[in-house]
Design a protein around this motif. Structure first.
Motif, mmCIF file in Angstrom:
data_model
loop_
_atom_site.group_PDB
_atom_site.id
_atom_site.type_symbol
_atom_site.label_atom_id
_atom_site.label_comp_id
_atom_site.label_asym_id
_atom_site.label_seq_id
_atom_site.Cartn_x
_atom_site.Cartn_y
_atom_site.Cartn_z
ATOM 1 N N GLY A 209 23.980 -3.896 -103.245
ATOM 2 C CA GLY A 209 24.651 -4.482 -102.094
ATOM 3 C C GLY A 209 23.911 -5.683 -101.519
ATOM 4 N N TYR A 210 24.450 -6.199 -100.426
ATOM 5 C CA TYR A 210 23.879 -7.393 -99.807
ATOM 6 C C TYR A 210 22.531 -7.118 -99.152
ATOM 7 N N THR A 211 22.297 -5.899 -98.737
ATOM 8 C CA THR A 211 21.000 -5.552 -98.139
ATOM 9 C C THR A 211 19.878 -5.835 -99.122
ATOM 10 N N VAL B 217 31.047 -15.030 -98.638
ATOM 11 C CA VAL B 217 31.673 -13.739 -98.982
ATOM 12 C C VAL B 217 31.038 -12.632 -98.164
ATOM 13 N N TRP B 218 29.713 -12.661 -98.031
ATOM 14 C CA TRP B 218 28.999 -11.664 -97.221
ATOM 15 C C TRP B 218 29.454 -11.733 -95.762
ATOM 16 N N ALA B 219 29.601 -12.960 -95.243
ATOM 17 C CA ALA B 219 29.989 -13.121 -93.841
ATOM 18 C C ALA B 219 31.380 -12.546 -93.576
ATOM 19 N N THR B 220 32.313 -12.765 -94.492
ATOM 20 C CA THR B 220 33.674 -12.255 -94.293
ATOM 21 C C THR B 220 33.755 -10.744 -94.511
ATOM 22 N N ASN B 221 33.012 -10.220 -95.485
ATOM 23 C CA ASN B 221 33.091 -8.792 -95.811
ATOM 24 C C ASN B 221 32.246 -7.915 -94.889
ATOM 25 N N THR B 222 31.038 -8.383 -94.587
ATOM 26 C CA THR B 222 30.100 -7.564 -93.804
ATOM 27 C C THR B 222 30.179 -7.854 -92.311
ATOM 28 N N LEU B 223 30.257 -9.147 -91.958
ATOM 29 C CA LEU B 223 30.283 -9.524 -90.540
ATOM 30 C C LEU B 223 31.704 -9.654 -90.010
ATOM 31 N N HIS B 224 32.692 -9.512 -90.919
ATOM 32 C CA HIS B 224 34.103 -9.641 -90.558
ATOM 33 C C HIS B 224 34.388 -10.998 -89.898
ATOM 34 N N ALA B 225 33.750 -12.036 -90.422
ATOM 35 C CA ALA B 225 33.934 -13.390 -89.913
ATOM 36 C C ALA B 225 35.221 -13.990 -90.477
ATOM 37 N N THR B 226 35.800 -14.925 -89.735
ATOM 38 C CA THR B 226 36.950 -15.665 -90.239
ATOM 39 C C THR B 226 36.460 -16.694 -91.264
ATOM 40 N N SER B 227 37.370 -17.326 -91.964
ATOM 41 C CA SER B 227 36.994 -18.346 -92.948
ATOM 42 C C SER B 227 36.258 -19.503 -92.281
ATOM 43 N N ARG C 41 15.032 -14.514 -93.610
ATOM 44 C CA ARG C 41 15.934 -13.939 -94.605
ATOM 45 C C ARG C 41 15.956 -12.408 -94.584
ATOM 46 N N VAL C 42 14.810 -11.806 -94.379
ATOM 47 C CA VAL C 42 14.726 -10.343 -94.428
ATOM 48 C C VAL C 42 15.621 -9.677 -93.372
ATOM 49 N N PRO C 43 15.624 -10.125 -92.101
ATOM 50 C CA PRO C 43 16.500 -9.481 -91.115
ATOM 51 C C PRO C 43 17.986 -9.577 -91.445
ATOM 52 N N LEU C 44 18.381 -10.571 -92.243
ATOM 53 C CA LEU C 44 19.789 -10.685 -92.630
ATOM 54 C C LEU C 44 20.262 -9.448 -93.388
ATOM 55 N N ALA C 45 19.321 -8.761 -94.025
ATOM 56 C CA ALA C 45 19.662 -7.570 -94.802
ATOM 57 C C ALA C 45 20.184 -6.440 -93.908
ATOM 58 N N PHE C 46 19.846 -6.489 -92.607
ATOM 59 C CA PHE C 46 20.168 -5.355 -91.732
ATOM 60 C C PHE C 46 21.109 -5.709 -90.588
ATOM 61 N N THR C 47 21.418 -6.999 -90.430
ATOM 62 C CA THR C 47 22.252 -7.386 -89.291
ATOM 63 C C THR C 47 23.739 -7.250 -89.605
ATOM 64 N N PHE D 33 21.257 -15.956 -103.205
ATOM 65 C CA PHE D 33 22.070 -15.526 -102.056
ATOM 66 C C PHE D 33 23.025 -16.586 -101.528
ATOM 67 N N MET D 34 22.691 -17.867 -101.702
ATOM 68 C CA MET D 34 23.511 -18.928 -101.086
ATOM 69 C C MET D 34 24.967 -18.929 -101.558
ATOM 70 N N PRO D 35 25.267 -18.761 -102.859
ATOM 71 C CA PRO D 35 26.676 -18.775 -103.280
ATOM 72 C C PRO D 35 27.500 -17.629 -102.706
#
Length: 403
Positions: free
Chosen positions: A175-177, A44-54, A100-106, A38-40
């Motif tokens: 998916g990331y979940t 990508v997950w943060a920008t795509n799923t959480l809509h985070a900036t770079s 780690r498990v809650p990250l699948a749903f947040t 998951f680390m690499p």
């Protein structure tokens, strides 16, 4: 042990025939799968799923590093005083699963930041502190400490080779979940494995490094170890962050070439990790470690020379040898600087890995828009020089000297 048996092959054989070494080997392989899975893909997950900036995506690593640094140092000190490692390993694996498990749903950036910060406390350094305890306990294996440590460190590298491949496959199909759920499951599997395979009576509680012998506080030499190691791993982090940009933007190669370059290094780690440990047993841990740092300086200088792709591939093989010194033998050297505080010494060295991303991103990120990207690797060469000089003047100690 005869001279015939005291060889590279017999050192590897010890790891797979001894129950305690084998248990740690298997545990680190599963952890490598979990982390490498998951680390690499975290940014990508943060920008795509959480809509985070770079910037926000990169900042996810900062609280993780800080919490890991503070908590790991405190708990490592406790493990030295108690003379036990297993309880700390169990709690670290449990926290890893829970975080780690809650990250699948947040879908909240704030919650993700908190969960990753909690997961900053990991079992990695405690496994290697325990490995050193077992080497000390099993007197016949002390002369092969480097080979054993390098072989066990190879287990994590093996997991980290297959982890990203597994992660990409899971993302494509579930998916990331599913990715975070599987990572948490692997952490739980490691926890169960340790509970049953690592017997409590196997943990050395009456060695020279047990509670009555361990001094209080963090000695100045271990603070120096952390700072010096920080410069080593800042170079490694800078390579991980900016070599892909070098390949795609400067050399105009595809992203798949980036994957090939990093895979080449990981594959050759499987050879150089135990081999590097073996040679450190022969010529001395400190000498081999300093040679490795000198090679790291050379690697960064050569990388900055705008080499063709074939030259870069050759350098990635060379870097696998460097990692055998910095990632494997370097940890053994750090432990030899404070033999009665093995937990703290291991943590001082290994937590530098987590913190190094902050240093390298600040150093190279501020320059990459000002000077050509290949030239920024000179900064990493300077980091390696500083680290090498610091470690060169540190003095190894024996357990007898400390008693």
């Amino acid at each position: 042990m005869s001279k015939t048996e005291n060889s590279f092959v017999s050192g590897i054989k010890i790891v797979f025939t001894d129950r305690d070494f084998r248990t740690i080997f298997i545990s680190l392989f599963i952890i490598g799968l979990s982390v490498g899975g998951f680390m690499p893909y975290l940014t990508v997950w943060a920008t795509n799923t959480l809509h985070a900036t770079s910037f926000q995506a990169g900042f996810l690593f900062v609280p993780m590093s800080i919490i890991g640094l503070i908590v790991s140092f405190y708990l490592a000190s406790l493990s030295d005083k108690w003379g036990k490692r297993k309880p700390f390993i169990i709690w670290a694996l449990l926290i890893g699963t829970i975080s780690r498990v809650p990250l699948a749903f947040t879908h909240s950036y704030t919650i993700a930041l908190i969960l990753l910060a909690i997961g900053g406390f990991n079992a990695f350094s405690f496994f290697f502190a325990l490995l050193n305890d077992f080497i000390v306990k099993k007197q016949e294996s002390k002369s092969q400490a480097g080979t054993i440590t390098g072989t066990v460190r190879m287990a994590f590298s093996q997991g980290y080779i297959f982890g990203p491949m597994l992660g990409a496959l899971i993302i494509d199909h579930g998916g990331y979940t599913l990715l975070f759920l599987l990572s948490g499951l692997l952490s739980l599997v490691t926890l169960v494995w340790v509970l049953f395979a690592l017997k409590e009576e196997s943990v050395p509680q009456t060695s020279a490094y047990a509670s009555s012998k361990a001094p209080a506080g963090i000695p100045s030499v271990l603070i120096a170890v952390f700072v010096a190691a920080l410069f080593i791993f800042a170079g490694d982090s800078g390579r991980s962050m900016y070599l892909p940009l070098y390949v795609t933007d400067t050399l105009k190669q595809s992203v798949s070439i980036v994957g090939i370059l990093f895979t080449v290094t990981s594959v050759f780690e499987l050879v150089f990790m135990p081999l590097g440990g073996y040679f450190s047993d022969k010529i001395g841990v400190k000498r081999f470690f300093i040679i490795g740092i000198a090679c790291q300086v050379l690697y960064f200088i050569l990388t900055s020379l705008h080499l063709p792709l074939s030259g870069l591939i050759a350098l990635q093989i060379f870097y696998a040898f460097i990692l055998s010194a910095t990632m494997g033998v370097g940890m053994v050297y750090a432990q030899s600087l404070a033999p009665r505080q093995i937990g703290l010494a291991t943590t001082a060295y290994m937590t530098a890995i987590q913190t190094s991303t902050v240093v390298s991103s600040l150093a190279m990120g501020s320059l990459v828009s000002v000077i050509p990207l290949p030239s920024t690797f000179y900064i990493l060469a300077v980091f390696a020089v500083i680290s090498g000089v610091m470690f060169l003047f540190m003095k190894q100690k024996s357990a007898e000297e400390m008693s």
